[in-house]
Design an enzyme around this catalytic site. Structure first.
Site, PDB file in Angstrom:
ATOM      1  N   ALA A 226       0.876  -1.266   0.152  1.00  0.00           N
ATOM      2  CA  ALA A 226      -0.007  -0.419   0.020  1.00  0.00           C
ATOM      3  C   ALA A 226       0.942   1.108   0.086  1.00  0.00           C
ATOM      4  O   ALA A 226       0.512   2.159   0.974  1.00  0.00           O
ATOM      5  CB  ALA A 226      -0.836   0.212   1.516  1.00  0.00           C
TER       6      ALA A 226
ATOM      7  N   ALA B 184       8.216   8.522  -6.617  1.00  0.00           N
ATOM      8  CA  ALA B 184       6.873   8.531  -5.972  1.00  0.00           C
ATOM      9  C   ALA B 184       5.671   9.420  -7.542  1.00  0.00           C
ATOM     10  O   ALA B 184       4.895   8.912  -7.550  1.00  0.00           O
ATOM     11  CB  ALA B 184       6.515   9.461  -5.444  1.00  0.00           C
ATOM     12  N   GLN B 185       6.588  10.187  -7.760  1.00  0.00           N
ATOM     13  CA  GLN B 185       5.534  10.907  -8.744  1.00  0.00           C
ATOM     14  C   GLN B 185       5.758   9.746  -9.782  1.00  0.00           C
ATOM     15  O   GLN B 185       4.013   9.611 -10.798  1.00  0.00           O
ATOM     16  CB  GLN B 185       6.368  12.108  -9.683  1.00  0.00           C
ATOM     17  CG  GLN B 185       5.878  12.403 -10.627  1.00  0.00           C
ATOM     18  CD  GLN B 185       6.446  13.849 -11.755  1.00  0.00           C
ATOM     19  OE1 GLN B 185       7.100  14.356 -12.296  1.00  0.00           O
ATOM     20  NE2 GLN B 185       7.893  14.509 -10.964  1.00  0.00           N
TER      21      GLN B 185
ATOM     22  N   GLU C  83      18.111  16.463   1.037  1.00  0.00           N
ATOM     23  CA  GLU C  83      16.306  16.729   1.838  1.00  0.00           C
ATOM     24  C   GLU C  83      16.883  16.360   3.460  1.00  0.00           C
ATOM     25  O   GLU C  83      16.266  16.909   4.187  1.00  0.00           O
ATOM     26  CB  GLU C  83      15.587  15.850   1.599  1.00  0.00           C
ATOM     27  CG  GLU C  83      14.834  16.190  -0.048  1.00  0.00           C
ATOM     28  CD  GLU C  83      13.650  15.523  -1.132  1.00  0.00           C
ATOM     29  OE1 GLU C  83      13.399  14.410  -0.018  1.00  0.00           O
ATOM     30  OE2 GLU C  83      12.663  16.767  -1.583  1.00  0.00           O
TER      31      GLU C  83
HETATM   32  C1  LIG Z   1      13.596  10.102   2.101  1.00  0.00           C
HETATM   33  C2  LIG Z   1      12.904   9.839   0.996  1.00  0.00           C
HETATM   34  C3  LIG Z   1      12.387  10.426   0.145  1.00  0.00           C
HETATM   35  C4  LIG Z   1      12.169  10.974  -1.026  1.00  0.00           C
HETATM   36  N1  LIG Z   1      11.821  11.923  -2.203  1.00  0.00           N
HETATM   37  C5  LIG Z   1      11.121  12.045  -3.429  1.00  0.00           C
HETATM   38  C6  LIG Z   1      10.258  12.543  -3.674  1.00  0.00           C
HETATM   39  O1  LIG Z   1       9.885  14.443  -3.245  1.00  0.00           O
HETATM   40  N2  LIG Z   1       9.410  13.145  -4.773  1.00  0.00           N
HETATM   41  C7  LIG Z   1       9.312  11.742  -5.171  1.00  0.00           C
HETATM   42  O2  LIG Z   1       9.050  11.292  -6.667  1.00  0.00           O
HETATM   43  N3  LIG Z   1      10.274  10.642  -4.572  1.00  0.00           N
HETATM   44  C8  LIG Z   1      10.835  10.211  -3.443  1.00  0.00           C
HETATM   45  N4  LIG Z   1      11.514   9.522  -3.241  1.00  0.00           N
HETATM   46  C9  LIG Z   1      10.798   8.051  -3.695  1.00  0.00           C
HETATM   47  C10 LIG Z   1       9.945   7.478  -3.373  1.00  0.00           C
HETATM   48  O3  LIG Z   1       9.352   7.758  -2.456  1.00  0.00           O
HETATM   49  C11 LIG Z   1       9.726   6.291  -4.142  1.00  0.00           C
HETATM   50  O4  LIG Z   1      10.051   6.155  -5.385  1.00  0.00           O
HETATM   51  C12 LIG Z   1       8.022   5.957  -3.552  1.00  0.00           C
HETATM   52  O5  LIG Z   1       7.618   5.132  -2.473  1.00  0.00           O
HETATM   53  C13 LIG Z   1       8.150   4.457  -5.011  1.00  0.00           C
HETATM   54  O6  LIG Z   1       6.838   4.234  -4.485  1.00  0.00           O
HETATM   55  P1  LIG Z   1       6.312   2.423  -4.344  1.00  0.00           P
HETATM   56  O7  LIG Z   1       4.539   2.363  -4.454  1.00  0.00           O
HETATM   57  O8  LIG Z   1       6.998   1.556  -5.582  1.00  0.00           O
HETATM   58  O9  LIG Z   1       6.283   1.598  -3.031  1.00  0.00           O
HETATM   59  P2  LIG Z   1       6.127   2.282  -1.430  1.00  0.00           P
HETATM   60  O10 LIG Z   1       5.636   3.978  -1.175  1.00  0.00           O
HETATM   61  O11 LIG Z   1       7.735   2.175  -0.870  1.00  0.00           O
HETATM   62  O12 LIG Z   1       5.739   1.800  -1.393  1.00  0.00           O
HETATM   63  C14 LIG Z   1       5.715  -0.055  -0.759  1.00  0.00           C
HETATM   64  C15 LIG Z   1       4.366  -0.601   0.315  1.00  0.00           C
HETATM   65  O13 LIG Z   1       5.005  -2.312   0.282  1.00  0.00           O
HETATM   66  C16 LIG Z   1       4.714  -2.043   1.642  1.00  0.00           C
HETATM   67  N5  LIG Z   1       5.722  -3.609   1.763  1.00  0.00           N
HETATM   68  C17 LIG Z   1       7.021  -3.486   1.499  1.00  0.00           C
HETATM   69  N6  LIG Z   1       7.402  -5.010   1.830  1.00  0.00           N
HETATM   70  C18 LIG Z   1       6.281  -5.657   2.002  1.00  0.00           C
HETATM   71  C19 LIG Z   1       6.266  -7.364   2.151  1.00  0.00           C
HETATM   72  N7  LIG Z   1       6.886  -7.640   2.246  1.00  0.00           N
HETATM   73  N8  LIG Z   1       4.974  -7.483   2.804  1.00  0.00           N
HETATM   74  C20 LIG Z   1       3.902  -6.400   3.036  1.00  0.00           C
HETATM   75  N9  LIG Z   1       3.851  -4.854   2.457  1.00  0.00           N
HETATM   76  C21 LIG Z   1       5.114  -4.977   1.886  1.00  0.00           C
HETATM   77  C22 LIG Z   1       5.743  -1.356   2.508  1.00  0.00           C
HETATM   78  O14 LIG Z   1       4.996  -0.950   4.062  1.00  0.00           O
HETATM   79  C23 LIG Z   1       4.382  -0.249   1.886  1.00  0.00           C
HETATM   80  O15 LIG Z   1       3.549   0.052   2.926  1.00  0.00           O
HETATM   81  C24 LIG Z   1      11.994   9.203  -1.740  1.00  0.00           C
HETATM   82  C25 LIG Z   1      11.991   8.765  -1.150  1.00  0.00           C
HETATM   83  C26 LIG Z   1      12.967   8.459  -0.115  1.00  0.00           C
HETATM   84  C27 LIG Z   1      12.929   7.610   1.010  1.00  0.00           C
END
Ligand SMILES: Cc1cc2nc3c(=O)[nH]c(=O)nc-3n(C[C@H](O)[C@H](O)[C@H](O)COP(=O)(O)OP(=O)(O)OC[C@H]3O[C@@H](n4cnc5c(N)ncnc54)[C@H](O)[C@@H]3O)c2cc1C
Length: 406
Positions: free
Chosen positions: A13, A317-318, A172
């Site tokens: 999520a 995230a974007q 950041e």
């Molecule tokens: C400090 C920081 C700052 C950032 N700043 C930016 C920014 O300014 N702009 C930007 O665009 N991007 C930014 N990023 C990058 C961005 O956060 C990631 O690219 C983004 O979160 C990826 O989204 P996602 O949906 O792939 O995974 P995530 O948002 O990381 O979500 C993964 C989910 O899966 C769940 N999960 C993981 N493993 C398991 C498992 N085994 N079983 C069940 N659930 C699980 C986690 O709990 C989480 O809820 C930043 C990253 C960090 C660390």
């Protein structure tokens, strides 16, 4: 063959998985599909705000959103559990406490830190991975400040904070530290001049690849608030009470009880362990966001790899949020028996890096450079926009950032 009332299972999520779920709960009727969302926690956290939680500039409750506030639990079956393995040939997902069958799967399990085999990092460095690891950094910083005057022999290592990596996350984070440290100094009777915030970066400059004028602005802004930069320096080892880096062929040791590693992420290793064809752990998805060898598996966010010419798009995230529109559209199409799926096209809205809550740098709309309050405003607006899309005005007002001018 089309399955009646198929099981659609979404893993994770995060930005990608949760936005896909929210879109599907609106676009699919309860009699069209069984939607299941699996996540470790019963909340979503904004990964892009974790550096603020880690520095202690925002409370972790602002960073996390209870899933029940955005997921319609009467339409979506939420399973709070940890994914252990995906078995794509059997169409099963193994969880710590049970097993799920799927007809259509969306993998959105995010990232893990990559330590590149640097000795001692896993054992001795902190990482900004999730709410708990970020909260630990905040507590650890406070503990060291509190301890400082409570030991007979003052230990300067308690006040040296080393951040490995001068990319977006590292910069950041030091920006938040630069704002937080003066508050901690005041709280714990510590002279600010005794505290060091040291950023170690392997490339010749921080924010590698970013516009040089904006890099200069960022470094000046952070240096003015006490951040030291050591560039062209490779972190060689993290020990329990120091780090060692190498620059110009010489090794230097800095005493520190706080090393935060912010220099690399990789896709969740479950993807690779589950046997998906991958490129350095990520699935090179087809245009419609499906895994190359499985017509029923979509991969989203940091677990997916998409080429932008010669280089892959960076994990953000974007891009994860934008991909959720294509994935939700294509999942719905498969559920309804259509075969013509939409292709994903990334539409860059710009790149913004915060330098604390009151300064930022970035490029928006056709490479227009912005910095200072304008960039801060845009960054907070983009955070608020996400909340608006995810949970409407109520969520935005509850969790958003409205401290635009201070
Ligand atoms: C400090 C920081 C700052 C950032 N700043 C930016 C920014 O300014 N702009 C930007 O665009 N991007 C930014 N990023 C990058 C961005 O956060 C990631 O690219 C983004 O979160 C990826 O989204 P996602 O949906 O792939 O995974 P995530 O948002 O990381 O979500 C993964 C989910 O899966 C769940 N999960 C993981 N493993 C398991 C498992 N085994 N079983 C069940 N659930 C699980 C986690 O709990 C989480 O809820 C930043 C990253 C960090 C660390």
């Amino acid at each position: 063959m089309r399955v009646k009332n198929p099981n659609v299972v979404i893993l994770g999520a995060g930005y990608g998985g949760l936005m896909t779920t929210v879109k599907l709960q609106k676009s699919l009727g309860v009699n069209e599909a069984n939607i299941t969302l699996v996540n470790k926690n019963d909340y979503h956290y904004q990964t892009t705000w974790l550096h603020e939680t880690a520095a202690g500039t925002i409370h972790h409750d602002q960073t996390r959103i209870p899933l029940k506030d955005v997921v319609n639990m009467s339409k979506v079956n939420f399973v709070q559990d940890t994914v252990v393995e995906i078995k794509p040939d059997e169409k099963k997902v193994k969880l710590e406490n049970s097993e799920l069958d799927y007809d259509i799967l969306v993998v959105g399990l995010g990232f893990e830190p990559a330590t590149f085999g640097i000795p001692g990092l896993e054992e001795n460095a902190f990482m900004i991975n999730d709410i708990n690891s970020s909260r630990l950094i905040r507590e650890h910083l406070e503990h060291n400040f509190a301890m400082y005057h409570n030991e007979e022999e003052k230990n300067p290592a308690r006040l040296n904070i080393v951040v490995g990596g001068g990319g977006f996350t590292g910069i950041e984070f030091v920006g938040e530290l630069a704002n937080r440290i003066p508050e901690l100094c005041e709280e714990y009777d510590i002279d600010k001049a005794q505290v060091r915030i040291i950023n170690v970066e392997g490339a010749p400059t921080v924010l590698p690849g970013f516009d040089p004028e904006l890099v200069e602005y960022a470094m000046n802004s952070l240096e003015a608030r006490g951040v030291e930069f050591i560039t062209g320096a490779l972190l060689k080892e993290a020990k329990p009470e120091s780090i060692v880096y190498e620059k110009d062929g010489k090794q230097v040791e800095i005493p520190t009880l706080t090393t935060v590693w912010a220099a690399g992420v990789r896709a969740n290793s479950i993807v690779e362990k589950s046997g998906f064809e991958n490129n350095r752990g990520k699935v090179e998805v087809r245009k419609d966001m499906r895994a190359p060898e499985y017509d029923d598996v979509f991969v989203i966010g940091d677990c997916a790899l998409i080429w932008n010419g010669e280089r892959p798009f960076p994990p953000t995230a974007q891009i994860a949020i934008q991909q959720s529109a294509t994935v939700a559209h294509n999942v719905k199409a498969l559920v309804q028996g259509h075969t013509d799926l939409e292709s994903f096209e990334f539409n860059s809205l710009g790149t913004l890096a915060s330098l604390g809550h009151n300064d930022a740098v970035g490029v928006i709309m056709n490479d227009r450079k912005i910095f200072g309050w304008k960039a801060t405003f845009m960054k907070k607006m983009s955070d608020n926009r996400y909340l608006l899309k995810l949970g409407g005005v109520g969520l935005m007002l509850k969790k958003g950032k409205f401290n635009f001018f201070y």
